[in-house]
Each structure stands twice: as C-alpha cells, then as structure tokens.
Write a protein that holds these residues in place. Structure first.
Motif, short mmCIF file in Angstrom:
data_model
loop_
_atom_site.label_atom_id
_atom_site.label_comp_id
_atom_site.label_asym_id
_atom_site.label_seq_id
_atom_site.Cartn_x
_atom_site.Cartn_y
_atom_site.Cartn_z
N PRO A 161 47.60 51.07 44.65
CA PRO A 161 47.02 49.65 45.28
C PRO A 161 45.97 50.09 46.26
CG PRO A 161 48.88 50.34 46.54
CD PRO A 161 49.07 51.18 45.14
N LEU A 162 44.76 49.55 46.11
CA LEU A 162 43.59 49.63 46.92
C LEU A 162 43.11 48.26 47.32
CD1 LEU A 162 41.45 51.39 44.18
CD2 LEU A 162 42.84 52.60 46.11
N GLU A 163 42.34 48.51 48.52
CA GLU A 163 41.93 47.04 49.00
C GLU A 163 40.77 46.61 48.16
OE1 GLU A 163 42.69 45.59 51.63
OE2 GLU A 163 44.52 47.02 52.14
N GLY A 164 40.67 45.39 48.25
CA GLY A 164 39.81 44.90 47.34
C GLY A 164 40.11 43.41 46.87
N SER A 165 39.03 42.87 46.68
CA SER A 165 39.22 41.27 46.25
C SER A 165 38.59 40.98 44.83
CB SER A 165 38.55 40.24 47.33
OG SER A 165 37.00 40.63 47.47
N LEU A 166 39.07 39.92 44.46
CA LEU A 166 38.61 39.40 43.06
C LEU A 166 37.01 39.41 42.94
CD1 LEU A 166 40.99 36.81 41.89
CD2 LEU A 166 40.88 39.16 40.69
N PRO A 167 36.32 39.45 41.96
CA PRO A 167 34.79 39.41 42.02
C PRO A 167 34.41 38.01 42.10
CG PRO A 167 35.80 39.67 39.56
CD PRO A 167 36.97 39.99 40.49
N PHE A 168 33.12 37.75 42.48
CA PHE A 168 32.61 36.55 42.96
C PHE A 168 33.01 35.40 41.93
CE2 PHE A 168 29.05 33.55 43.12
CZ PHE A 168 29.10 33.06 44.47
N TYR A 169 32.94 35.67 40.66
CA TYR A 169 33.19 34.57 39.64
C TYR A 169 34.60 33.87 39.84
CZ TYR A 169 35.90 37.53 36.44
OH TYR A 169 36.50 38.20 35.91
N ALA A 170 35.45 34.77 40.29
CA ALA A 170 36.76 34.36 40.56
C ALA A 170 37.31 34.34 41.77
CB ALA A 170 37.88 35.14 39.41
N ARG A 171 36.53 34.23 42.94
CA ARG A 171 37.07 34.35 44.31
C ARG A 171 38.13 33.26 44.76
NH1 ARG A 171 33.91 37.48 47.84
NH2 ARG A 171 33.77 38.72 45.93
N GLU A 172 37.92 32.11 43.96
CA GLU A 172 38.73 31.14 44.40
C GLU A 172 40.33 31.49 44.04
OE1 GLU A 172 37.30 30.14 40.28
OE2 GLU A 172 36.64 31.06 42.40
N LEU A 173 40.57 32.43 42.99
CA LEU A 173 41.88 32.60 42.55
C LEU A 173 42.61 33.72 43.27
CD1 LEU A 173 40.91 32.86 38.82
CD2 LEU A 173 42.14 30.78 40.29
N ASP A 174 41.67 34.33 44.32
CA ASP A 174 42.04 35.49 45.10
C ASP A 174 43.49 35.08 45.96
OD1 ASP A 174 42.63 37.99 45.85
OD2 ASP A 174 40.51 38.41 46.17
N THR A 175 44.44 35.88 45.94
CA THR A 175 45.89 35.58 46.64
C THR A 175 45.68 36.55 48.06
OG1 THR A 175 46.85 37.47 45.64
CG2 THR A 175 46.71 35.27 44.80
N GLY A 176 44.82 37.52 48.18
CA GLY A 176 44.89 38.48 48.97
C GLY A 176 45.80 39.69 49.14
N GLU A 177 46.71 39.41 48.24
CA GLU A 177 47.77 40.50 48.19
C GLU A 177 47.27 41.71 47.51
OE1 GLU A 177 51.96 41.10 45.67
OE2 GLU A 177 50.90 39.25 45.26
N PRO A 178 47.56 42.76 48.37
CA PRO A 178 46.95 43.98 48.29
C PRO A 178 47.36 44.85 46.92
CG PRO A 178 47.85 44.20 50.70
CD PRO A 178 48.32 42.95 49.73
N GLY A 179 46.23 45.28 46.44
CA GLY A 179 46.53 45.83 44.97
C GLY A 179 46.60 45.38 43.86
N GLN A 180 46.51 43.75 44.04
CA GLN A 180 46.79 43.03 42.79
C GLN A 180 45.30 42.81 42.24
OE1 GLN A 180 48.75 40.77 41.22
NE2 GLN A 180 50.33 41.96 42.00
N ALA A 181 44.25 42.99 43.12
CA ALA A 181 42.93 42.89 42.47
C ALA A 181 42.11 44.06 42.10
CB ALA A 181 41.78 42.07 43.46
N SER A 182 42.70 45.08 42.67
CA SER A 182 42.03 46.49 42.46
C SER A 182 42.87 47.63 42.68
CB SER A 182 40.82 46.75 43.52
OG SER A 182 40.28 48.05 43.32
N LEU A 183 43.07 48.57 41.52
CA LEU A 183 44.05 49.71 41.35
C LEU A 183 43.26 50.87 41.11
CD1 LEU A 183 46.53 47.85 39.17
CD2 LEU A 183 46.94 48.37 41.54
N GLY A 184 43.71 51.90 41.52
CA GLY A 184 43.73 53.29 40.77
C GLY A 184 44.72 53.54 40.03
N LEU A 185 44.76 54.85 39.44
CA LEU A 185 45.80 55.08 38.50
C LEU A 185 46.05 56.68 38.71
CD1 LEU A 185 44.52 53.56 35.16
CD2 LEU A 185 46.13 52.41 36.69
N LEU A 186 47.61 56.70 38.62
CA LEU A 186 48.11 58.09 38.54
C LEU A 186 48.63 58.24 37.34
CD1 LEU A 186 48.71 60.94 39.77
CD2 LEU A 186 50.92 59.75 40.61
N LEU A 187 48.17 59.03 36.47
CA LEU A 187 48.63 59.38 35.04
C LEU A 187 49.33 60.79 34.98
CD1 LEU A 187 44.89 58.49 33.75
CD2 LEU A 187 46.81 56.98 33.75
#
Length: 303
Positions: A161-187
């Motif tokens: 989970p990373l800090e971050g929000s949805l992009p501008f085109y979908a900002r109204e859908l953002d829930t503010g929940e950490p990690g839902q809008a932006s992720l890194g990956l451990l493979l």
C-alpha cells in the motif's frame, strides 16, 4: 524460473514526448545514440516463459507486444491466441490503464485490481468494450498486504500500500482508503524477491524493511530533483507534490536507501526532463557510482 522484463521505462508521454522540445527530447530526436528513445512504463513477467502477466497496461502496449516476440500470438495455436494471461493494475492512472482498451478484441483476460481501481474503470463507458461477450473479462480483487498467486505461474504477489489518490478524471470516486488507489508490488518465486515500485510518494520505514528482504528493487526514477519540472515548464508542481520522491539530495531516494544492501537496484519510470537519460551526464554517473542502474527498454532480470 522467473522471467521479468521491462518493455518500457519512461514516465507518461515517453521519450521524446510528442509536444516537448526540452533538452533531452531534442537530443533524443537528433542524437538517439546519446539519449535513447523510451516507451512508456510497462513490465511483463512469467514463471515459465510461456504464460505472461503484465504489470499495468501502457498506451504503448501494442508497440511493446510487437517488439517482444514472447508476447506475440503463435500461428500454431490458431488465428486468435495470446500468451498474455493476466494484468495486474496497481493504479487507475491513464498512463497505466489505457493499454487495457487495446486488448478488447474479444480476448478473455484476467485483471487483478483493488476494488476501487475496478470501480473506477467500470464507471467509464469506454471500458464496456471489454464486456461485449460472456467471460471476456475476469476480475480478481486484490487487497493491500494480502499475498495472492498469479494463476498457475508459481509467482506470488503481495500488494504494497502506498499513499496516493485516484487520478483527476476519477477524483470524485476516491474513498481515501490507503493502498486502494496506488500500490507497489512484492513479487516472489523460487526464493527470488523483486520489489516493483515505479511510483513512490515517500520512502517509509515499512518500505525500507520490504526492500531489505529483496534481491532486486525497481524504484521510482521519475525526477532527479524536486524542482525539475519548474525549470523546464514554468508554473508546474514540485516532484514531491505529485507523488514522486526525487533521486538527488539528502532526502532523495539515493541517499535514503544508501545504507540498504540489495544486489540489484534499478530506476524505472524516468521522466523526459530527468538528466539521467543522458549516459554522459554527471547525474547519470552519480547514479551508477551509487550502485544503481538506469533501466532501458528491454531490460530483463537474470533468471
């Protein structure tokens, strides 16, 4: 076996960017031997070299598929087929999802994404092109911090989970929940651990601990300095304000990770304004001297 390949290594717009005549875009057009062209960020991975998974889907995806034979259909398997088995979406940013629309030719696909990223795409009528026939698209919900397997590949993936929000085109859908809008990956596979984090708003203690366990780290190389965009495009924001830790300075990525010991450290997602694009620049040399690599299109991990 663990196959990992960078099909594109540039930030949004690629290098050169279509409407940019900055120093590095101009040099790329006139002296590509000094500043090599780069497609927009795209990675692919496989556990056997046959079934492939994409990490996001760039606007350059069709070109990237045609430039990499392992991702192309085989005549021996019929007229319609693909080795691309699934796509992991770590964000809803256009630079990372527009390529999904290029795969709309009635081809069954599996997409791994958070509930919020799925909701964002399904709210856009363009993505209904992926649901024209039954079972064309299969969604698999992923949860920050919860490990999941990529099909039968033997590759396990843990969303970071990373800090971050949805992009501008979908900002109204953002829930503010950490990690839902932006992720890194451990493979992970067969003892190999790769951290894929091409967009980093901050380097936290938790992220450092993940990096410490990895043999390969692919990190955010978007900007060399915080005010980089301002120097080329007046009035543009600072790097940190748009979610990217710059590479240089006492509080930059190179300094913050200097004490960690992991064998391979590679910068990806490089903006067209970043001087590390020029292999002859002092900034590029500083990166190399610090033990980092600058990934290029086609860069791949040893098995």
């Amino acid at each position: 076996m663990f196959f990992f390949k960078m099909l594109g290594t540039a930030a949004g717009g690629g290098v050169p960017q279509w409407n940019c005549a900055c120093q590095f875009c101009d040099r790329c057009r006139t002296s590509p031997q000094n500043v090599a062209p780069r497609l927009q960020l795209q990675a692919a991975l496989s556990g056997d070299g046959k079934a492939w998974f994409l990490l996001n889907a760039s606007p350059d995806l069709r070109i990237q598929i045609e430039a990499n034979s392992e991702l192309q259909p085989s005549p021996g398997l019929g007229r319609r087929n693909t080795p691309i088995t699934g796509i992991v979406l770590t964000t809803a940013d256009l630079d990372q999802v527009l390529g999904v629309l290029l795969l709309r030719e009635f081809q069954p696909l599996t997409i791994y994404a958070t509930a919020l990223v799925r909701k964002t795409l399904e709210a856009n009528s363009f993505f209904r092109m992926l649901e024209r026939v039954p079972n064309q698209l299969t969604w698999v919900e992923i949860v920050p911090g919860k490990k999941f397997s990529l099909g039968e590949s033997g590759i396990y993936c843990t969303p970071i989970p990373l800090e971050g929000s949805l992009p501008f085109y979908a900002r109204e859908l953002d829930t503010g929940e950490p990690g839902q809008a932006s992720l890194g990956l451990l493979l992970e596979k067969d003892g190999r651990r790769i951290a894929y984090t091409p967009s980093l708003p901050e380097i936290t203690k938790e992220l450092r601990e993940i990096y410490r366990t990895c043999d390969t780290v692919l990190a955010d190389g978007t900007f060399w300095s915080d005010a980089e965009l301002n120097r080329t495009h007046a009035g543009t924001p600072l790097a940190r304000s748009i979610g990217h830790v710059p590479l240089s300075g006492e509080d930059g990525t190179i300094a913050l990770l200097a004490d960690l010991d992991f064998p391979r450290r590679i910068f990806v997602h490089i903006n067209n304004t970043n001087p590390i694009l020029d292999a002859s620049s002092p900034e590029h040399r500083a990166v190399m001297d610090a033990g980092w690599q600058v990934a290029h299109d086609g860069w791949q991990l040893d098995q």
